[in-house]
Design a protein around this motif. Structure first.
Motif, PDB file in Angstrom:
ATOM      1  N   ALA B 195       3.364  34.410  -9.878  1.00 56.31           N
ATOM      2  CA  ALA B 195       4.515  32.709 -10.254  1.00 56.31           C
ATOM      3  C   ALA B 195       3.145  32.559 -11.819  1.00 56.31           C
ATOM      4  CB  ALA B 195       4.079  31.326  -9.722  1.00 56.31           C
ATOM      5  N   GLY B 196       1.895  32.484 -11.810  1.00 59.71           N
ATOM      6  CA  GLY B 196       1.281  31.869 -12.781  1.00 59.71           C
ATOM      7  C   GLY B 196       1.324  32.795 -14.573  1.00 59.71           C
ATOM      8  N   ARG B 197       1.811  33.991 -14.009  1.00 61.61           N
ATOM      9  CA  ARG B 197       2.690  34.783 -15.699  1.00 61.61           C
ATOM     10  C   ARG B 197       3.655  33.481 -15.549  1.00 61.61           C
ATOM     11  NH1 ARG B 197       2.377  39.207 -17.302  1.00 61.61           N
ATOM     12  NH2 ARG B 197       4.041  40.163 -19.082  1.00 61.61           N
ATOM     13  N   TYR B 198       4.438  32.961 -15.691  1.00 56.08           N
ATOM     14  CA  TYR B 198       5.548  31.920 -15.906  1.00 56.08           C
ATOM     15  C   TYR B 198       5.222  30.524 -16.200  1.00 56.08           C
ATOM     16  CZ  TYR B 198       7.270  36.580 -14.489  1.00 56.08           C
ATOM     17  OH  TYR B 198       7.897  37.981 -14.277  1.00 56.08           O
ATOM     18  N   ARG B 199       4.007  30.823 -16.245  1.00 56.37           N
ATOM     19  CA  ARG B 199       3.361  29.191 -16.694  1.00 56.37           C
ATOM     20  C   ARG B 199       3.953  28.634 -17.851  1.00 56.37           C
ATOM     21  NH1 ARG B 199       2.966  25.045 -18.026  1.00 56.37           N
ATOM     22  NH2 ARG B 199       1.578  23.492 -18.263  1.00 56.37           N
ATOM     23  N   TYR B 200       4.148  29.146 -18.496  1.00 47.73           N
ATOM     24  CA  TYR B 200       4.262  28.902 -20.196  1.00 47.73           C
ATOM     25  C   TYR B 200       6.068  28.899 -20.234  1.00 47.73           C
ATOM     26  CZ  TYR B 200       0.126  26.617 -20.827  1.00 47.73           C
ATOM     27  OH  TYR B 200      -1.318  26.273 -19.966  1.00 47.73           O
ATOM     28  N   MET B 201       6.542  29.793 -20.132  1.00 50.06           N
ATOM     29  CA  MET B 201       7.961  30.480 -20.249  1.00 50.06           C
ATOM     30  C   MET B 201       8.815  29.138 -19.685  1.00 50.06           C
ATOM     31  SD  MET B 201      10.184  32.733 -17.003  1.00 50.06           S
ATOM     32  CE  MET B 201      10.284  31.066 -15.689  1.00 50.06           C
ATOM     33  N   GLU B 202       9.858  29.167 -21.120  1.00 53.27           N
ATOM     34  CA  GLU B 202      10.718  28.018 -21.193  1.00 53.27           C
ATOM     35  C   GLU B 202      12.152  28.302 -20.686  1.00 53.27           C
ATOM     36  OE1 GLU B 202      10.165  26.603 -25.135  1.00 53.27           O
ATOM     37  OE2 GLU B 202       8.408  25.513 -24.541  1.00 53.27           O
ATOM     38  N   ASN B 203      12.291  29.411 -21.056  1.00 50.21           N
ATOM     39  CA  ASN B 203      13.794  30.388 -21.074  1.00 50.21           C
ATOM     40  C   ASN B 203      13.527  31.312 -19.851  1.00 50.21           C
ATOM     41  OD1 ASN B 203      14.235  29.706 -24.164  1.00 50.21           O
ATOM     42  ND2 ASN B 203      16.031  29.283 -23.037  1.00 50.21           N
ATOM     43  N   ALA B 204      14.266  31.440 -19.209  1.00 44.19           N
ATOM     44  CA  ALA B 204      15.062  32.751 -18.193  1.00 44.19           C
ATOM     45  C   ALA B 204      16.047  33.042 -18.547  1.00 44.19           C
ATOM     46  CB  ALA B 204      14.617  32.504 -17.185  1.00 44.19           C
TER      47      ALA B 204
END
Lengths: 354, 354
Positions: B195-204
């Motif tokens: 999950a850590g990898r997606y900390r700054y993900m805004e879109n998916a």
């Protein structure tokens, strides 16, 4: 000028041509349905055509009282299911008439006992050959990958199908629709000016309800494919069940706001997202006085009043003119962003999926 | 720990309880349907429950051959339409049983001649009172606003409904499902690290096909409501008809990748988005060897093989265990982002819309 914008402008003539040329065939269909009324209607389509099907899902059920379903093509193409389609009307919608899975649904539906209708822009397509009856969209060849005039042509075909099924859709009112679209085209300069604001927009939410739920899907699709904007589409009811949590100041909510039964829910939605700090842009017309003069929202206001004194819902005919400002905004915004709306990356005009 | 994560962990026990307690009533329903087989099925729901309905839309049509439609509640609540529901089965799904519009659809459906079934977590709810037959989801009170254990409970209820309709869904196989969910729960530590990898993900973008199309909707909804990620959900077929144009390097594509008939289309989709420079994260299980060992994608691999040697599609039972890693990822990502997944902004547990 982009081909997309050129084709957007061709819509009044294309709609008038489609209505005039297909009337005879549709009257024949009407006689046929008067004897054999379908018990269930299934609509099969992909992409932009699926948005026209989404419109049909509402229009046909509201106006005919026959249960309507959107086909899930994979049920046939992947799972090979046999569905009982006795007394069913199955309608396939495809611009090119060469959408592999849509055609397969139609073929399988015939085998399963359905009566089949095809709505396509291409008279010599596979779809036109498979379907027992064809309503031909006479939009002329569409060159831009982003479908516009074929979408509105498909909406017109769906209105005609509703008429054939005995719905209270009047031909006289359909004849007025090309003019309402021409009226919407007059807003091009104003919309081009408005588009600049969204030059750096990366996300948007598009909302419509009822008969304009499909309009929200179609506007979002145009923004995704021509402007690469991440546009989420919702009905105002679904939006309040979860997705509203993600709204933030940095992206706007676009809404279809006709007068009539959907307006209170759209109005509530506007208030809710303003409360979260987001801004809104609405497409409405002069008959919705409250929306047209609303404070704190940007509005694209169609001049034509679409109020009808008839037994049908008052926003029945709004999806056709209302999508036009949405198309123009997408075409202009693509240009503002330095993109070519006629040839989006990763897309071709005919998409073959199974 | 969040209530959401706690409730995710309660799922095996909740599923086992639901299956055991509801079996008798479902057998009664089976006898009834054997005499009066519905000609069309309509599913009505909102929010997470609507994703369970989306699953039912596929499962029931594939496994029973009866045409299935998702209700458009506004057709009743706003337009007041009368739809011909003779020989129709109308199923309303709601965690609380107090969703105003879903209940109104069920009431109107009864008036229009339908046989009605309610699927709810609350035995004394309005929905349970209106429906002629109730399948009770025995998940226990759900405290987190983000629904998890009631969603999987609704899926179990839909499998039981399919069984009642004579579909080739076996009770012995349903009894194995709580264990497959328990197996998925063992991946929590691994998923928390991912999950850590997606900390700054805004879109998916979230993609599923066929029986797991609903899983894509549900994963996207969880990401939207608990992590405020703008998550778009698509079937792999629809995605190629337009929206793929917006994919870019800065956001990932999440996919459900079971073995079976949907895998070739999911595999093609992975190749296409890798070609555009985007990365992927897939949920799969050991029986899909190709997916589990695929280069260039991140994978969450369930240990339980879900391959069955039966007449049903091989991924028939995957939607239940597959949603669990998706739920865990959403719960962990919310924590990584410093958000409270139990109380998303702008949301309450029971949403009343019309």
């Amino acid at each position: 000028m982009s081909k997309m914008l050129d084709e957007i402008r061709q819509q009044p003539a294309a709609l008038e041509r489609t209505l005039r040329s297909e009337l005879k065939g549709v009257e024949k269909l009407r006689t046929l349905f008067a004897k054999n009324r379908p018990k269930v209607i299934i609509l099969a389509a992909r992409g932009t055509s699926d948005n026209a099907a989404q419109f049909g899902r509402y229009l046909l059920e509201i106006a005919t009282g026959i249960p309507v379903s959107l086909a899930a093509p994979s049920i046939f193409t992947l799972y090979g299911a046999r569905v009982d389609y006795k007394d069913a009307l199955v309608v396939a919608i495809s611009q090119s008439g060469e959408s592999t899975d849509t055609n397969l649904v139609l073929e399988r539906a015939r085998e399963c006992g359905a009566f089949t209708v095809g709505i396509t822009n291409e008279a010599s397509s596979t779809l036109a050959k498979i379907a027992e009856h064809v309503i031909l969209v006479r939009a002329g060849r569409e060159q831009s990958v982003a479908a516009t005039k074929t979408y509105t042509g498909q909406l017109m075909a769906v209105y005609m199908l509703a008429y054939a099924l005995g719905a209270p859709v009047s031909l006289d009112e359909l004849r007025l629709l090309p003019d309402t679209v021409a009226g919407a085209l007059k807003l091009e300069t104003e919309i081009r000016e408005k588009a600049g604001r969204y030059r750096y927009m990366e996300n948007a939410v598009v909302v419509g309800r009822g008969l304009n739920y499909a309009s929200a899907y179609e506007w979002a699709l145009k923004l995704m494919e021509t402007c690469y904007v991440v546009a989420e589409r919702f009905s105002s009811a679904d939006f309040l069940h979860g997705p509203i949590a993600m709204v933030e100041q940095s992206f706007p909510v676009f809404l279809f706001a006709p007068a009539g039964v959907t307006w209170p829910s759209i109005r509530e939605m506007i208030a809710r997202v303003h409360g979260l700090g987001a801004e809104t842009l609405i497409i409405t017309d002069k008959s919705n006085k409250e929306a047209a003069s609303m404070k704190g929202t940007r509005a694209i206001v169609l001049a034509t009043s679409l109020h009808r004194k008839s037994a049908v819902p008052e926003e029945l005919y709004t999806p056709l003119p209302y999508i036009v400002p949405a198309q123009i905004l997408a075409a202009c915004l693509a240009e503002e962003k330095g993109l070519n709306p006629d040839q989006p990356r990763a897309l071709e005009k005919v998409t073959r999926t199974m």
